[in-house]
Design a protein around this motif. Structure first.
Motif, PDB file in Angstrom:
ATOM      1  N   LEU A   1     -13.015  48.775  11.119  1.00 21.25           N
ATOM      2  CA  LEU A   1     -12.186  47.486  11.012  1.00 21.25           C
ATOM      3  C   LEU A   1     -11.961  47.202   9.643  1.00 21.25           C
ATOM      4  CD1 LEU A   1     -10.534  45.536  12.635  1.00 21.25           C
ATOM      5  CD2 LEU A   1     -12.558  43.944  12.641  1.00 21.25           C
TER       6      LEU A   1
ATOM      7  N   LEU B   1      -8.498  47.293   7.143  1.00 19.94           N
ATOM      8  CA  LEU B   1      -7.930  46.003   6.747  1.00 19.94           C
ATOM      9  C   LEU B   1      -7.800  46.389   5.165  1.00 19.94           C
ATOM     10  CD1 LEU B   1      -9.691  43.094   8.742  1.00 19.94           C
ATOM     11  CD2 LEU B   1      -7.180  43.918   8.802  1.00 19.94           C
TER      12      LEU B   1
ATOM     13  N   ILE C   1      -5.043  45.622  12.235  1.00 22.94           N
ATOM     14  CA  ILE C   1      -5.993  45.217  13.162  1.00 22.94           C
ATOM     15  C   ILE C   1      -6.008  45.764  14.609  1.00 22.94           C
ATOM     16  CG2 ILE C   1      -6.457  42.842  14.275  1.00 22.94           C
ATOM     17  CD1 ILE C   1      -5.309  41.634  11.751  1.00 22.94           C
TER      18      ILE C   1
END
Length: 150
Positions: free
Chosen positions: A61, A65, A97
């Motif tokens: 994650l 990002l 996301i």
């Protein structure tokens, strides 16, 4: 003796344990967590399925990002006056996301399952490598347009 227990337990409160895991994974320091200090088989590694899954997922994650925010902001800045194209930047940011949450959850669980089935421990640096590797593979496939040739 009693002072040793409080210093080794890191405060001894249960709510600090998830923060300790987050700190251990993101800082890549091999410090024992509060709930994983005394009598634990692997005090400085991620040895449970949920810890391994969370470590790989978190790095996937964060790296996703890292890969998606700069192009999203660039698209927002350059297309801010266009009537419809300014919404493309929102889709770029959402893919940073939604992608790891949807696909990264499953692939991180598969990686953690293989480690757990093999009885191996995972150090936080391996979680970093595997999580960033997932995002890097997505970027490579996106740029090479491999799926368009199938």
């Amino acid at each position: 003796m009693e002072g040793d227990e409080t210093t080794s337990a890191g405060g001894g409160s249960a709510p600090s344990a998830p923060g300790g895991l987050l700190q251990q994974i993101l800082s890549l320091r091999l410090v024992p967590r509060a709930g994983n200090v005394t009598g634990a088989p692997c005090p400085t590694a991620l040895c449970h399925f949920s810890e391994m899954w969370y470590g790989v997922f978190l790095w996937a994650l964060v790296s996703s990002l890292f890969f998606h925010i700069p192009p999203g902001l660039l698209a927002l800045f350059t297309l801010r006056r266009h009537r419809y194209a300014k919404f493309m930047s929102v889709s770029i940011l959402l893919m940073g996301i939604v992608g790891p949450i949807a696909a990264g959850t499953l692939t991180s669980a598969a990686i953690a399952g293989v480690y757990r089935a093999a009885g191996k421990e995972m150090i936080p640096f391996e979680a970093l490598t595997l999580g960033v590797g997932q995002s890097f593979c997505v970027v490579i496939v996106s740029f090479l347009r491999v799926l368009a040739t199938l």
